[in-house]
Write an enzyme that holds these catalytic residues in place. Structure first.
Site, short mmCIF file in Angstrom:
data_model
loop_
_atom_site.label_atom_id
_atom_site.label_comp_id
_atom_site.label_asym_id
_atom_site.label_seq_id
_atom_site.Cartn_x
_atom_site.Cartn_y
_atom_site.Cartn_z
N ARG A 87 -15.39 -38.50 13.31
CA ARG A 87 -15.27 -38.07 14.70
C ARG A 87 -15.39 -36.56 14.76
O ARG A 87 -14.88 -35.85 13.89
CB ARG A 87 -13.91 -38.47 15.28
CG ARG A 87 -13.85 -39.91 15.69
CD ARG A 87 -12.65 -40.20 16.54
NE ARG A 87 -12.56 -39.41 17.76
CZ ARG A 87 -13.19 -39.68 18.90
NH1 ARG A 87 -13.98 -40.72 18.98
NH2 ARG A 87 -13.03 -38.92 19.96
N HIS A 105 -18.04 -33.58 2.42
CA HIS A 105 -19.33 -33.86 3.05
C HIS A 105 -20.36 -34.18 1.96
O HIS A 105 -20.42 -33.49 0.94
CB HIS A 105 -19.79 -32.66 3.87
CG HIS A 105 -21.08 -32.91 4.58
ND1 HIS A 105 -21.16 -33.70 5.71
CD2 HIS A 105 -22.34 -32.51 4.31
CE1 HIS A 105 -22.42 -33.77 6.09
NE2 HIS A 105 -23.16 -33.06 5.26
C1 GAR Z 1 -18.32 -40.12 2.27
O1 GAR Z 1 -19.56 -40.09 1.60
C2 GAR Z 1 -18.05 -38.77 2.91
O2 GAR Z 1 -18.53 -37.69 2.17
C3 GAR Z 1 -18.78 -38.92 4.21
O3 GAR Z 1 -18.55 -40.23 4.63
C4 GAR Z 1 -18.37 -41.06 3.48
C5 GAR Z 1 -17.07 -41.79 3.66
O4 GAR Z 1 -16.89 -42.73 2.63
N1 GAR Z 1 -18.35 -37.94 5.17
C6 GAR Z 1 -19.15 -37.36 6.06
O5 GAR Z 1 -20.33 -37.62 6.16
C7 GAR Z 1 -18.47 -36.33 6.93
N2 GAR Z 1 -19.42 -35.46 7.53
P1 GAR Z 1 -15.44 -43.21 2.24
O6 GAR Z 1 -14.82 -43.76 3.54
O7 GAR Z 1 -15.69 -44.31 1.25
O8 GAR Z 1 -14.68 -42.06 1.69
#
Ligand code: GAR
Length: 212
Positions: A87, A105
């Site tokens: 979000r 990220h």
């Molecule tokens: C992860 O790869 C994280 O780096 C990314 O979402 C994924 C969540 O996976 N975050 C973003 O893109 C934020 N901008 P997870 O729920 O298994 O940790």
């Protein structure tokens, strides 16, 4: 021990890495904006306190963010860690937690902010890709960088193979960054992060490899 609040929206694999980091779990609280986030079950299995705050039951972003901040502040956290929290946060929220709000990220920021980072990396033909832990500022996926990890992009990589190689490193660097913060090893100098006692060996990475 100081408290740590982890915000999730989905799978929760980075949250799980934080739960397994050795930091006391009774100091942790997991908050999800999505009642169906798989990570909530994982957190419960680890005996960690969970809170659900469904953003869909709030009229707008600001009202949700105020309610979220109330839940977070009730935990008196030293650090708030975004772990796949999908979000956009209002400027007011971000400013309230300035210097104690971290995010992970899946790219080597400032390259590829936003979504679809792995597909974009493949499309650009970058030879090295990776992930970044940074402090959150009002600008999306931007802010003082704590730690980054890189992987080579291989000729036969797909979005999935690249994502899974990067994710393995996400699970290593996020707990490390949180530990540094909790241990007081992080300083801000001219809006950049300096880590003291990081134990880095200063190794370099090239991809493709260079001839001897
Ligand atoms: C992860 O790869 C994280 O780096 C990314 O979402 C994924 C969540 O996976 N975050 C973003 O893109 C934020 N901008 P997870 O729920 O298994 O940790």
């Amino acid at each position: 021990m100081k408290s740590l609040v982890i915000l999730i929206s989905g799978r929760g694999s980075n949250m799980q890495a934080l739960l397994e980091s050795g930091y006391p779990r009774d100091c942790m609280t997991v908050i999800s904006n999505n009642p169906n986030a798989a990570g909530l079950e994982i957190a419960k299995n680890y005996g960690v306190a969970t809170i659900v705050l469904d953003h869909r039951s709030f009229p707008d972003r600001e009202t949700f963010d105020v309610a979220l901040a109330e839940k977070i502040d009730a935990c008196k956290p030293k650090l708030v860690a975004l772990a796949g929290f999908m979000r956009i946060l209002s400027d007011r929220f971000v400013q309230h937690y300035q210097g104690r709000l971290m995010n992970i990220h899946p790219s080597l920021l400032p390259a590829f902010p936003g979504l679809g980072t792995h597909a974009r990396a493949l499309q650009e033909g970058v030879k090295i890709h990776g992930c970044t832990v940074h402090f959150v500022t009002p600008k999306l996926d931007h802010g003082p960088i704590v730690i980054q990890a890189a992987v080579p992009v291989l000729p036969d990589d797909t979005e999935q193979t690249l994502a899974s190689r990067v994710l393995q490193l996400e699970h290593r660097i996020y707990p490390q960054a949180v530990r540094w913060f909790m241990d007081g090893c992080i300083q801000f100098i001219d809006n950049r992060v300096e880590v003291t006692n990081s134990g880095s060996d200063g190794m370099m990475l090239y991809s493709p490899g260079l001839p001897e």
